[in-house]
Design an enzyme around this catalytic site. Structure first.
Site, mmCIF file in Angstrom:
data_model
loop_
_atom_site.group_PDB
_atom_site.id
_atom_site.type_symbol
_atom_site.label_atom_id
_atom_site.label_comp_id
_atom_site.label_asym_id
_atom_site.label_seq_id
_atom_site.Cartn_x
_atom_site.Cartn_y
_atom_site.Cartn_z
ATOM 1 N N GLN A 25 0.828 -1.198 0.000
ATOM 2 C CA GLN A 25 0.000 0.000 0.000
ATOM 3 C C GLN A 25 0.865 1.252 0.000
ATOM 4 O OE1 GLN A 25 -3.180 -0.572 2.704
ATOM 5 N NE2 GLN A 25 -3.967 1.485 2.524
ATOM 6 N N SER A 36 4.451 -6.033 3.016
ATOM 7 C CA SER A 36 3.126 -5.995 3.629
ATOM 8 C C SER A 36 2.087 -6.608 2.690
ATOM 9 C CB SER A 36 2.782 -4.551 4.018
ATOM 10 O OG SER A 36 1.610 -4.511 4.798
ATOM 11 N N LEU A 37 1.165 -5.806 2.149
ATOM 12 C CA LEU A 37 0.160 -6.307 1.206
ATOM 13 C C LEU A 37 0.800 -7.101 0.064
ATOM 14 C CD1 LEU A 37 -2.698 -6.210 -0.230
ATOM 15 C CD2 LEU A 37 -1.854 -4.112 -1.294
ATOM 16 N N ARG A 44 -9.074 -7.844 4.537
ATOM 17 C CA ARG A 44 -7.911 -7.321 5.272
ATOM 18 C C ARG A 44 -7.983 -5.797 5.352
ATOM 19 N NH1 ARG A 44 -2.447 -5.666 3.925
ATOM 20 N NH2 ARG A 44 -0.873 -6.453 5.394
ATOM 21 N N HIS A 68 0.836 -2.618 11.359
ATOM 22 C CA HIS A 68 2.003 -3.381 11.831
ATOM 23 C C HIS A 68 2.434 -3.034 13.258
ATOM 24 C CE1 HIS A 68 2.129 -4.928 7.838
ATOM 25 N NE2 HIS A 68 2.257 -3.720 7.330
ATOM 26 N N GLN A 85 1.565 -10.777 10.619
ATOM 27 C CA GLN A 85 2.050 -9.606 9.879
ATOM 28 C C GLN A 85 1.251 -8.347 10.199
ATOM 29 O OE1 GLN A 85 0.779 -8.432 6.060
ATOM 30 N NE2 GLN A 85 2.712 -8.974 5.095
#
Length: 305
Positions: free
Chosen positions: A9, A86-87, A111, A194, A243
């Site tokens: 993102q 991440s994503l 998510r 996070h 995560q």
């Protein structure tokens, strides 16, 4: 040895993947049907405000990255490792055939929704701290009383993102400047990703993930959470859950792949964020970026040749 890496993102922009509209028509149609709106129109025409909504951004970046990956895969160039920021780890899992594209859309949409709902608007914040080491910044975060703040993204030498309650992030940012940070940049997000403020929704997300069929990955995925490779379905699912509330150890992920012999990184997806980070982690490796069909054809020639 080659690794494919996928952005997260923040890499989205209006007009991304516009030249893929014909060859990726089926992917956009599948995603649009699941999401209940025209994803291609949102990606190609915006508005940016809608594209920036976390629940839209996540499936949008995944679709664009996967469309580019699918086109590039025809070249026969395959990775020894995959990783995502991440994503981006979900596109990495798609590359390893851990789940189907339609399931990946459903998962990233959920998510995004859960992350958006985790904290009231304005309660959470994130900031990028430039020029301080991990240990110093960790001590700063721990010294903030009454407000929670912690390390969220360990991106590359001298670039660490902190996350937590807005006041905690503000206080830590001030202290970081006093301790010699070159710059502190508040991120334009309302979600404290996070960090432990995501712990509660992570549990709900874990239950949601268990309704899908996960396969073992055909390619080792270097996980954000532990910066080691995972292939087993259960380990991948657990890493996805952790995560949400654990720091993204991107620098360690890249170092791990290099230690295993990777000398070429191909970033597949919108933007060039990861390419820049990797260059700062190790300037000796080769780095390519694919975010449109022109890039795709150029990289095919370069890597094959």
């Amino acid at each position: 040895m080659i690794a494919f890496v996928f952005p997260g993102q923040g890499s989205q922009y209006v007009g991304m993947a516009k030249d893929l509209s014909v060859c990726a028509k089926d992917l956009f149609e599948t995603a649009s049907e699941i999401l209940g709106f025209d994803l291609a129109k949102l990606c190609f025409e915006g508005p940016q405000t809608e594209l920036n909504k976390t629940e839209n951004t996540q499936p949008a970046i995944l679709t664009v990255s996967y469309a580019l990956l699918r086109e590039f895969s025809v070249s026969g160039i395959s990775p020894a490792y995959v990783a995502g920021h991440s994503l981006g780890e979900y596109t990495a899992a798609l590359c390893g055939e851990v789940f189907s594209f339609s399931d990946a859309i459903r998962i990233t949409r959920k998510r995004g929704q859960l992350m958006q709902s985790a904290q009231p608007e304005g309660k959470g914040a994130m900031a990028a701290v430039l020029g301080l080491d991990e240990e110093t910044l960790k001590q700063i975060c721990e010294s903030i009383k009454n407000f929670y703040v912690d390390l969220a993204n360990l991106n590359c030498p001298g670039q660490i993102v902190i996350s937590g309650e807005a006041e905690g992030v503000r206080k830590a940012s001030e202290l970081a400047k006093q301790k010699g940070a070159k710059k502190v940049v508040p991120l334009q997000v309302s979600i404290p990703s996070h960090c432990m403020l995501m712990k509660e929704v992570a549990q709900e997300f874990g239950q949601f993930l268990r309704s899908f069929n996960f396969n073992d990955s055909k390619i080792p995925i270097v996980s954000n959470v532990d910066a080691v490779e995972v292939k087993e379905a259960e380990a991948i699912l657990n890493a996805f859950v952790r995560q949400l509330y654990s720091p993204v150890r991107w620098q360690d992920c890249v170092k791990y792949m290099i230690s295993k012999g990777v000398n070429t990184f191909i970033e597949i997806g919108p933007g060039k964020v990861l390419s820049g980070l990797i260059r700062r982690i190790d300037s000796s490796v080769k780095i390519y970026n694919i975010e449109n069909l022109e890039d795709l054809n150029n990289v095919k020639k370069e890597v094959s040749g």
